[in-house]
Motif scaffolding. Structure first.
Motif, mmCIF file in Angstrom:
data_model
loop_
_atom_site.group_PDB
_atom_site.id
_atom_site.type_symbol
_atom_site.label_atom_id
_atom_site.label_comp_id
_atom_site.label_asym_id
_atom_site.label_seq_id
_atom_site.Cartn_x
_atom_site.Cartn_y
_atom_site.Cartn_z
ATOM 1 N N SER A 23 0.807 -1.226 0.000
ATOM 2 C CA SER A 23 0.000 0.000 0.000
ATOM 3 C C SER A 23 0.838 1.273 0.000
ATOM 4 N N TRP A 24 0.711 2.087 1.043
ATOM 5 C CA TRP A 24 1.291 3.426 0.982
ATOM 6 C C TRP A 24 2.554 3.578 1.824
ATOM 7 N N GLY A 25 3.231 2.491 2.104
ATOM 8 C CA GLY A 25 4.464 2.574 2.895
ATOM 9 C C GLY A 25 4.174 2.685 4.385
ATOM 10 N N ASP A 26 5.220 2.786 5.158
ATOM 11 C CA ASP A 26 5.115 2.965 6.620
ATOM 12 C C ASP A 26 4.472 1.788 7.335
ATOM 13 N N ASN A 27 4.649 0.598 6.813
ATOM 14 C CA ASN A 27 3.980 -0.548 7.428
ATOM 15 C C ASN A 27 4.916 -1.447 8.229
ATOM 16 N N PRO A 50 16.062 9.540 0.807
ATOM 17 C CA PRO A 50 15.759 9.931 2.184
ATOM 18 C C PRO A 50 14.299 10.291 2.413
ATOM 19 N N ASN A 51 13.429 10.048 1.438
ATOM 20 C CA ASN A 51 11.987 10.164 1.704
ATOM 21 C C ASN A 51 11.529 9.021 2.609
ATOM 22 N N SER A 52 12.274 7.906 2.603
ATOM 23 C CA SER A 52 11.894 6.766 3.445
ATOM 24 C C SER A 52 12.335 6.994 4.876
ATOM 25 N N GLY A 53 11.604 6.392 5.788
ATOM 26 C CA GLY A 53 12.036 6.393 7.178
ATOM 27 C C GLY A 53 11.738 5.008 7.728
ATOM 28 N N ILE A 140 0.828 17.335 -3.815
ATOM 29 C CA ILE A 140 0.969 15.878 -3.711
ATOM 30 C C ILE A 140 1.221 15.509 -2.249
ATOM 31 N N GLY A 141 1.788 16.479 -1.519
ATOM 32 C CA GLY A 141 2.162 16.178 -0.131
ATOM 33 C C GLY A 141 3.478 15.420 -0.092
ATOM 34 N N THR A 142 4.444 15.837 -0.902
ATOM 35 C CA THR A 142 5.727 15.120 -0.938
ATOM 36 C C THR A 142 6.458 15.296 0.392
ATOM 37 N N THR A 143 7.522 14.536 0.542
ATOM 38 C CA THR A 143 8.304 14.637 1.777
ATOM 39 C C THR A 143 9.252 15.830 1.733
ATOM 40 N N GLY A 144 9.333 16.512 0.595
ATOM 41 C CA GLY A 144 10.191 17.690 0.479
ATOM 42 C C GLY A 144 11.674 17.348 0.400
ATOM 43 N N GLY A 265 11.786 1.164 -0.695
ATOM 44 C CA GLY A 265 11.694 2.396 0.077
ATOM 45 C C GLY A 265 10.264 2.716 0.495
ATOM 46 N N GLN A 266 9.295 2.455 -0.381
ATOM 47 C CA GLN A 266 7.906 2.821 -0.094
ATOM 48 C C GLN A 266 6.976 1.635 -0.379
ATOM 49 N N GLY A 267 5.762 1.913 -0.827
ATOM 50 C CA GLY A 267 4.813 0.842 -1.087
ATOM 51 C C GLY A 267 4.295 0.879 -2.514
ATOM 52 N N VAL A 280 1.868 9.776 -6.076
ATOM 53 C CA VAL A 280 2.833 8.678 -6.048
ATOM 54 C C VAL A 280 4.219 9.264 -5.816
ATOM 55 N N THR A 281 5.185 8.393 -5.591
ATOM 56 C CA THR A 281 6.557 8.866 -5.551
ATOM 57 C C THR A 281 7.140 8.699 -6.966
ATOM 58 N N SER A 282 8.416 8.987 -7.129
ATOM 59 C CA SER A 282 8.947 9.003 -8.499
ATOM 60 C C SER A 282 9.792 7.777 -8.816
ATOM 61 N N ARG A 314 -1.753 6.395 5.736
ATOM 62 C CA ARG A 314 -1.223 7.102 4.570
ATOM 63 C C ARG A 314 -0.733 8.476 5.020
ATOM 64 N N VAL A 315 0.429 8.884 4.513
ATOM 65 C CA VAL A 315 0.847 10.279 4.724
ATOM 66 C C VAL A 315 0.831 10.965 3.370
ATOM 67 N N GLY A 316 0.665 12.265 3.396
ATOM 68 C CA GLY A 316 0.596 12.984 2.130
ATOM 69 C C GLY A 316 -0.830 12.961 1.621
ATOM 70 N N GLY A 344 7.609 13.770 10.161
ATOM 71 C CA GLY A 344 6.912 14.027 11.420
ATOM 72 C C GLY A 344 5.430 14.349 11.205
ATOM 73 N N ARG A 345 4.955 14.178 9.961
ATOM 74 C CA ARG A 345 3.536 14.481 9.714
ATOM 75 C C ARG A 345 2.652 13.402 10.331
ATOM 76 N N ARG A 346 1.459 13.822 10.738
ATOM 77 C CA ARG A 346 0.487 12.880 11.275
ATOM 78 C C ARG A 346 0.028 11.961 10.148
HETATM 79 P P1 IMP Z 1 8.017 12.066 -2.450
HETATM 80 O O1 IMP Z 1 8.482 10.654 -2.510
HETATM 81 O O2 IMP Z 1 8.719 12.869 -1.381
HETATM 82 O O3 IMP Z 1 8.049 12.743 -3.789
HETATM 83 O O4 IMP Z 1 6.463 12.066 -2.021
HETATM 84 C C1 IMP Z 1 5.442 11.551 -2.856
HETATM 85 C C2 IMP Z 1 4.368 10.823 -2.046
HETATM 86 O O5 IMP Z 1 4.920 9.638 -1.502
HETATM 87 C C3 IMP Z 1 3.840 11.632 -0.860
HETATM 88 O O6 IMP Z 1 2.482 11.287 -0.649
HETATM 89 C C4 IMP Z 1 4.662 11.101 0.299
HETATM 90 O O7 IMP Z 1 4.010 11.276 1.552
HETATM 91 C C5 IMP Z 1 4.776 9.644 -0.081
HETATM 92 N N1 IMP Z 1 5.972 9.006 0.471
HETATM 93 C C6 IMP Z 1 7.233 9.113 0.045
HETATM 94 N N2 IMP Z 1 8.057 8.371 0.784
HETATM 95 C C7 IMP Z 1 7.300 7.761 1.693
HETATM 96 C C8 IMP Z 1 7.582 6.819 2.727
HETATM 97 O O8 IMP Z 1 8.713 6.379 2.947
HETATM 98 N N3 IMP Z 1 6.516 6.397 3.452
HETATM 99 C C9 IMP Z 1 5.246 6.825 3.206
HETATM 100 N N4 IMP Z 1 4.939 7.688 2.263
HETATM 101 C C10 IMP Z 1 5.956 8.158 1.494
#
Ligand code: IMP
Length: 467
Positions: A23-27, A50-53, A140-144, A265-267, A280-282, A314-316, A344-346
């Motif tokens: 799904s949307w990562g963070d699992n 570094p968008n992943s945590g 999109i709500g990217t992680t910046g 890195g994500q889902g 989506v991410t890229s 889901r974040v973003g 740190g987003r909810r």
């Molecule tokens: P980006 O990857 O920073 O461009 O963000 C694009 C979308 O993917 C946004 O909705 C982010 O919140 C989401 N996203 C990116 N990386 C992660 C992650 O590691 N976990 C969850 N959501 C992510």
């Protein structure tokens, strides 16, 4: 070797396994990969940056990995940052330094970085944030973290790669690029291009002097040339020794039958090629992304493990049909500590979304499930599963597309199961779980149509049940 006999049996018969998320990562991929690293020889991060945590908690403490693969806590495992990933040299260097300070061994003997990964530079982060601002209500709500702009540069066949850091001409290349980026920053904002101003003013004078004045002027505007260069030099000293051709190393491990785990890195629902565009991410967290990044083909992968929680988050931005806007959602968010590990987003919380997860299983190439954080549900009277959607009066057990236009119209159809109202943390055998927990897990398994072979009931490494 540490670990359990169940763990050994599980990971031991999968020479090549991929750990991703439907799904949307963070699992909880971090936890699963840290567990796997007790039994395997290589962990390869294959997409994102570094968008992943990835959070790992074990007897050594709590760690949140952003660029470093989650296998790093076992010094005998060779970790790889492969070509599908993007590397922010400054933040990766800092992450390595921080980990070393607390005693984590990191050197070229346990971490290798692909020469060919694209570099995230400060202008990518600036462009990412600028683009989000320009989007206004359609963010999109990217992680910046500069992910989209870096991968865009890669698609445009421009930008720096990790190997450029090692080029003796790097600093000249950097100066030129910085000048271009500065001009772009000013151009986008409708500001006069500084070099043009100086050229006018100094018309007819020594061109070297003009270039020098431009350089000096640049230091004070959007990018601090000297400070960035200094940070990059430091980063190069840290990561430089680990930079190499990673594919021959991966293939050598594979040919020798050493066990490899790919870490996404994500889902899958954030995969660039999923229909969830533009939310989506890229890059490609699906198993196909592992293949693209390593050259190991689908038919050579022994298992693709989809890590998903007992509920959805889901974040973003982007639609989330099963999102809970009530006190139950708030309760799960609090007990599950659902905050983005990078921003740190909810995190938004909902019942486990079966249609979305089934779609992610398909496009992710997933064949077995790890169900995490079931302990977060311990106190609930009833536990919901979003088993289908209703869209324009029609029921959909499977979604025909992840198109946000479709998903934003979807109303969740929820099946409620009895809660177990007992503490599950501390239980180490599936049979010993409360009967309602087993019922819940079995029901989810039925709906997902894939075996749930791992259940996680706590953040610490031992809180894992192989079933
Ligand atoms: P980006 O990857 O920073 O461009 O963000 C694009 C979308 O993917 C946004 O909705 C982010 O919140 C989401 N996203 C990116 N990386 C992660 C992650 O590691 N976990 C969850 N959501 C992510």
């Amino acid at each position: 070797m540490a670990g359990s006999k169940e763990g050994l049996a599980y990971w031991g018969d999968k020479p090549v396994a991929v750990v991703t998320d439907p799904s949307w990562g963070d699992n909880g991929k971090g936890k699963v990969v840290d567990e796997a690293a007790q039994y395997v020889e290589m962990v390869a991060r294959y997409n994102g940056g570094p968008n992943s945590g990835h959070t790992v908690k074990n007897e050594r403490g709590k760690f949140v990995f952003h660029g470093v693969p989650s296998g790093i806590l076992n010094p005998e495992v060779l970790c790889i940052i492969s070509t599908g990933s993007v590397v922010n040299p400054i933040s990766l260097g800092e992450e390595i330094t921080e980990l070393r300070k607390i005693g984590v061994e990191i050197s070229a003997s346990n971490l290798l970085i692909s020469r060919d990964s694209h570099l995230i530079m400060p202008w990518h982060r600036m462009r990412d944030n600028l683009q989000e601002t320009v989007r206004g209500g359609n963010k999109i709500g990217t992680t910046g973290q500069g992910i989209g702009p870096t991968y865009s540069d890669r698609a445009l066949r421009t930008g720096f790669r990790v190997k450029d850091l090692l080029n003796p001409q790097f600093e000249e290349m950097f100066d030129k690029e910085l000048l271009l980026q500065e001009r772009l920053s000013r151009f986008i904002r409708g500001e006069p291009l500084i070099s043009d101003l100086y050229i006018e003013e100094l018309d007819g004078q020594n061109t070297q002097m003009i270039a020098e004045m431009v350089r000096l002027a640049l230091q004070t505007k959007y990018y601090d040339h000297d400070a960035i260069l200094e940070q990059i030099r430091e980063a190069k000293d840290i990561i430089g020794p680990m930079v190499t051709y990673v594919l021959p190393v991966i293939w050598d491990y594979k040919d020798k039958g050493k066990k490899i785990v790919g870490e996404a890195g994500q889902g899958a629902l954030l995969d660039l090629d999923s229909e969830a565009f533009p939310y989506v991410t890229s890059s490609h967290p699906t198993a196909a992304g592992f293949t693209m990044a390593t050259g190991i083909q689908g038919k050579e992968i022994d298992a693709v493990i989809g890590v998903t929680k007992g509920y959805s988050t889901r974040v973003g931005k982007g639609p989330m049909p099963s999102e809970l806007h009530d006190e139950i959602g708030e309760y799960i968010q609090t007990v599950g500590e659902e905050w983005g590990a990078t921003t740190g987003r909810r995190r938004r919380v909902g019942w486990l979304d079966i249609p979305a997860t089934r779609y992610g299983i398909k496009i992710g190439g997933i064949d077995t499930i790890a169900l995490t954080k079931i302990d977060v549900l311990d106190e609930l009277d009833k536990i919901g599963i979003c088993v289908a959607y209703e869209v324009d009066g029609q029921r959909y057990n499977d979604m025909p597309s992840a198109d946000p236009d479709f998903m934003s119209k979807a109303k969740p159809i929820v099946e409620l199961l009895p809660g177990w109202r007992k503490k599950t943390s501390g239980i180490r055998a599936f049979e010993a779980l409360p009967v309602e927990t087993k019922q819940y897990v079995n029901r989810v398994q039925e709906y997902l149509g894939k075996p749930i072979n791992i259940v996680s009931n706590g953040p610490e490494r031992e809180a894992i049940i192989y079933s």
